[in-house]
Design an enzyme around this catalytic site. Structure first.
Site, mmCIF file in Angstrom:
data_model
loop_
_atom_site.group_PDB
_atom_site.id
_atom_site.type_symbol
_atom_site.label_atom_id
_atom_site.label_comp_id
_atom_site.label_asym_id
_atom_site.label_seq_id
_atom_site.Cartn_x
_atom_site.Cartn_y
_atom_site.Cartn_z
ATOM 1 N N ILE A 160 -3.826 23.421 -56.969
ATOM 2 C CA ILE A 160 -4.151 21.857 -56.422
ATOM 3 C C ILE A 160 -4.194 21.977 -54.882
ATOM 4 O O ILE A 160 -3.639 22.565 -54.146
ATOM 5 C CB ILE A 160 -2.684 21.213 -56.783
ATOM 6 C CG1 ILE A 160 -2.829 19.880 -56.555
ATOM 7 C CG2 ILE A 160 -1.511 21.642 -55.973
ATOM 8 C CD1 ILE A 160 -3.830 18.993 -57.592
ATOM 9 N N THR A 163 -3.340 18.811 -49.554
ATOM 10 C CA THR A 163 -3.050 18.511 -48.188
ATOM 11 C C THR A 163 -4.269 19.073 -47.193
ATOM 12 O O THR A 163 -4.873 20.057 -47.654
ATOM 13 C CB THR A 163 -1.801 19.643 -47.850
ATOM 14 O OG1 THR A 163 -0.745 19.135 -48.782
ATOM 15 C CG2 THR A 163 -1.358 19.403 -46.483
ATOM 16 N N THR A 197 -1.084 26.829 -51.900
ATOM 17 C CA THR A 197 -0.462 27.581 -52.412
ATOM 18 C C THR A 197 -1.436 28.210 -53.670
ATOM 19 O O THR A 197 -2.008 27.607 -54.431
ATOM 20 C CB THR A 197 0.974 27.359 -53.260
ATOM 21 O OG1 THR A 197 1.621 26.653 -52.208
ATOM 22 C CG2 THR A 197 1.623 28.322 -53.985
ATOM 23 N N GLU A 280 5.667 17.995 -60.135
ATOM 24 C CA GLU A 280 5.680 18.993 -58.976
ATOM 25 C C GLU A 280 7.156 18.883 -58.493
ATOM 26 O O GLU A 280 8.077 20.065 -58.338
ATOM 27 C CB GLU A 280 4.682 18.715 -58.076
ATOM 28 C CG GLU A 280 4.745 19.768 -56.887
ATOM 29 C CD GLU A 280 3.506 19.515 -55.908
ATOM 30 O OE1 GLU A 280 3.826 20.265 -54.846
ATOM 31 O OE2 GLU A 280 2.600 18.997 -56.400
#
Length: 436
Positions: A160, A163, A197, A280
């Site tokens: 995902i 950010t 990540t 999440e």
């Protein structure tokens, strides 16, 4: 402990594993817990510290987990049963995919965190937990046909990507743009994503992009190719904790993406991102609570043996006081997490998002506070041993619990705003009903 017997050290296990009555756990859940613990120990937990020190979990571990369907538990419950059965996936360690509920999810996340380190498990699960669910829930049939067979089986990896260097928790101000070509067949994507990540290993990113004007209404979600795709450059970021998580900086320079890679419709981005955040935040809260258990139980065990001033540390009232305060926070947190997991198992996704979205945000924020408390107590009680790099391993993960998924202060504010919104809607109904 590698075996399935519960750890006898106080605070080391959730109550149901200490033989205490539990209204949420069935015999089927217990069977899965034993199988899950064995699998996680053999394939991840026993090597976690070694791999964290090395900085990377070996690639074969991801494939081992995928072959056993052991990354699917990271997805929201209920699982995408029709898709899984089409792919020949019928069970997860003996649990039929159609029987999977959020209590199983909680057990899985708890077991995957037994090392006390979030990086090793995070190196495996981010795509299944955060990258794939928007495609399952909001993707068109055509989009799902192109991507889900490879993603759900682990042949391809996803992450995902929300950010940015200047926009983290402030999702509405994301600046990465996706502009349609003159023929309307492609988007040209430009911008940067940071703190992603698993990005470095991912074939695709489920990415937040700006297809319209300023603010939330201009956001969309797009499946963007990453590895070896023209215009994409990626590099790993050095972080203090969660070292094996593959935190990545992504630059996108005129990246060409088919218009058909849109998830949902243009302008749906904020809604998709926000509902994805609920899941999440919940699984982060479960894993973080396990980390707090590992830290506090390790300190408790140490204090039973370590002698100072002619007696064990446990004989010192101040030590017992510290352990008690942290333990109360820990067990309170776990009881709340269990409650949310059970509630979600008995609510529709829509009702769960509406009623529990704010509370889940609050639980995620609180779990990180609890981890900070337990890790700080552990380091203090370990003394010099807690000041070493190994001794501070869990403490270094604390920022990775307090910031991702929405930073702590943002989530505290969000939770109350959501509760006010629910109250106002209920108040309006009461007023209307009183006029009838």
């Amino acid at each position: 402990m590698a075996e399935n017997s519960p750890n006898p050290v106080p605070f080391s296990e959730p109550p149901y594993l200490r033989g205490l009555p539990n209204p949420y756990i069935t015999p089927a859940h217990l069977r899965f817990q034993k199988a899950c613990r064995k699998f996680a120990w053999e394939n991840l937990i026993q090597h976690a510290m070694e791999w964290e020190k090395a900085g990377t979990v070996p690639e074969h571990v991801f494939h081992t987990f995928c072959k056993a369907n052991m990354l699917l538990p990271n997805m929201p419950a209920p699982l995408p049963v029709d898709w899984l059965k089409r792919l020949g996936i019928n069970d997860i360690l003996g649990v039929k995919v159609e029987d999977w509920d959020y209590t199983y999810t909680g057990i899985y996340c708890d077991e995957m965190g037994r090392s006390g380190l979030s990086g090793p498990s995070g190196s495996l699960n981010a795509g299944f937990a955060f990258g794939i669910p928007p495609i399952v829930k909001f993707g068109s049939k055509e989009l799902q046909e192109r991507f889900l067979p490879d993603l759900l089986t682990g042949k391809k990896r996803a992450c995902i990507a929300i950010t940015e260097p200047e926009a983290g928790s402030d999702v509405a101000n994301i600046t990465t743009t996706a502009v349609k070509t003159a023929d309307g067949k492609h988007y040209i994507v430009n911008g940067t994503k940071k703190w992603i990540t698993n990005g470095i290993w991912s074939d695709y990113a489920t990415m937040a992009v700006r297809t319209g004007g300023k603010g939330a209404s201009g956001l969309s979600v797009l499946v963007v190719p990453l590895k070896n795709h023209p215009g994409v450059s990626m590099r790993r970021l050095k972080v203090s904790g969660q070292i094996t998580g593959g935190t990545t900086y992504i630059e996108l320079d005129d990246v060409k993406v088919p218009v058909s890679n849109i998830v949902g419709k243009e302008g749906d981005g904020m809604r998709i991102i926000m509902t994805n955040f609920n899941h999440e935040r919940l699984i982060i809260a479960v894993g973080v609570t396990r980390q707090a258990r590992v830290a506090l139980s390790a300190a408790f065990s140490y204090c039973l043996k370590r002698e100072a001033f002619g007696k064990t540390l446990m004989d010192q009232p101040v030590v017992r006081h510290r352990l008690a305060k942290a333990g109360a926070e820990l067990e309170t947190m776990w009881a709340w997490v269990e409650q949310i997991l059970y509630q979600l198992s008995h609510m529709t996704k829509e009702e769960g998002d509406r009623q529990l979205g704010g509370l889940t945000a609050l639980a995620k924020a609180k779990s990180a506070m609890v981890l900070n408390e337990c890790a700080q107590v552990a380091v203090l009680l370990f003394g010099g041993n807690g000041f070493t790099q190994t001794g501070q391993a869990i403490l270094r993960d604390v920022p990775g619990a307090r910031i991702p998924g929405g930073s702590e202060d943002v989530l505290l504010d969000l939770s109350v705003r959501q509760l006010v919104k629910i109250y106002q809607a209920q108040e309006k109904k009461l007023v209307q009903s009183s006029k009838i």
